[in-house]
Motif scaffolding. Structure first.
Motif, PDB file in Angstrom:
ATOM      1  N   ASP A 103       0.844  -1.193   0.000  1.00  0.00           N
ATOM      2  CA  ASP A 103       0.000   0.000   0.000  1.00  0.00           C
ATOM      3  C   ASP A 103       0.878   1.240   0.000  1.00  0.00           C
ATOM      4  OD1 ASP A 103      -1.941   1.913   0.262  1.00  0.00           O
ATOM      5  OD2 ASP A 103      -2.957   0.977   1.961  1.00  0.00           O
ATOM      6  N   ARG A 105      -0.125   4.165  -1.246  1.00  0.00           N
ATOM      7  CA  ARG A 105      -0.960   5.355  -1.435  1.00  0.00           C
ATOM      8  C   ARG A 105      -0.411   6.531  -0.627  1.00  0.00           C
ATOM      9  NH1 ARG A 105      -6.762   2.942   0.195  1.00  0.00           N
ATOM     10  NH2 ARG A 105      -5.423   2.147   1.882  1.00  0.00           N
ATOM     11  N   GLN A 110      -3.723   1.361  -4.145  1.00  0.00           N
ATOM     12  CA  GLN A 110      -3.605   0.271  -3.178  1.00  0.00           C
ATOM     13  C   GLN A 110      -3.330  -1.033  -3.906  1.00  0.00           C
ATOM     14  OE1 GLN A 110      -7.044  -0.424  -0.719  1.00  0.00           O
ATOM     15  NE2 GLN A 110      -5.847  -1.392   0.895  1.00  0.00           N
TER      16      GLN A 110
END
Length: 253
Positions: A103, A105, A110
């Motif tokens: 992940d 982000r 994601q």
């Protein structure tokens, strides 16, 4: 046909394969790992214990590709069932793999692997199809005998689909349920396949992943996993791979 790499995270998952190698196999010690190079049921192979986790698996896959010039890779071992249709004793052959703990982000989406613009890696279709066929034949002929050794349902099944990889051994009902909601297509959880898939993708090497469901990733996972590892894992692995490795059975790389 080029050399095939067979990798497993735990010794019990590859023990019967090592025992079945033809006399004359040579062991190479690289990066604290033993790579067994020889012939297995007529197929040139290198068999190695990757150890547990994504980094360990990626390192091992990189070594067999670069040092031993393998033409394809199979990763085999146990996994925790995630999807409702997958039960203990079933076999999952991956059609694709992803890393459920990736992940980055907001820099990337994601699950997306940074700079590769993808979250999933497809397995080699031909190699995976042969694995699936061999697994179905093995369960058809051996499942009744295995049922007495482990708490398998009467007719274990073979599934083909998405496998999720992460650096965590999931053994909690709540955590497993969260993953089911996040990843409704994922059939099972394990700790090495997604990393192996990424390495093979980057090197352009065909690969496949074979997993036997040992537990349901719940509070009983530790006990179920340990029992399955000791009593069943090695039987499944050798039983499924033996017919596949006979000369002329595997598709050309």
């Amino acid at each position: 046909m080029g050399r095939l790499a067979i990798l497993g995270a735990l010794h019990e998952e590859i023990a019967d394969l090592l025992a079945a190698m033809d006399p004359g196999a040579v062991v190479h010690r690289i990066a604290m790992r033993d790579f067994h190079v020889g012939t297995l049921w007529g197929t040139p192979c290198v068999i190695a214990l990757s150890r547990i986790g994504k980094v360990a698996a990626a390192a091992t896959a990189s070594i067999v590709i670069q040092q031993f010039k393998v033409s394809r890779v199979i990763f085999t071992g146990l996994a925790g069932g995630l999807h409702a249709d997958v039960a203990v004793g079933d076999v999952v052959v991956a059609s694709a793999l992803m890393q459920h703990d990736m992940d980055a982000r907001p820099l990337f989406g994601q699950y997306e692997i940074p700079l590769l613009a993808r979250a999933q890696f497809d397995t080699d279709a031909a190699l995976s199809a042969r694995l699936r066929e061999s697994a179905e034949e093995f369960l058809e002929s051996h499942a009744p005998a295995l049922g007495g050794r482990a708490a398998l349902r009467p007719r274990p099944r073979v599934h083909c689909g998405l496998i999720a990889t992460g650096d965590v051994f999931v053994n909690d009902n709540d955590e497993a349920q969260k993953l089911r909601l996040r990843l409704p297509e994922a059939l099972c959880l394990e700790m090495e396949g997604g990393a192996t898939a990424q390495v093979c993708h980057e090197f352009g090497i065909p690969f496949a992943v074979l997993r036997v469901i040992s537990d349901r990733a719940d509070h009983a996972a530790k006990v179920d996993f340990t029992d399955f590892l000791v009593n069943v894992a090695r039987v499944y692995t050798a039983g499924i791979l033996a017919p596949l490795l006979r000369p002329g059975v595997l598709p050309d790389a």
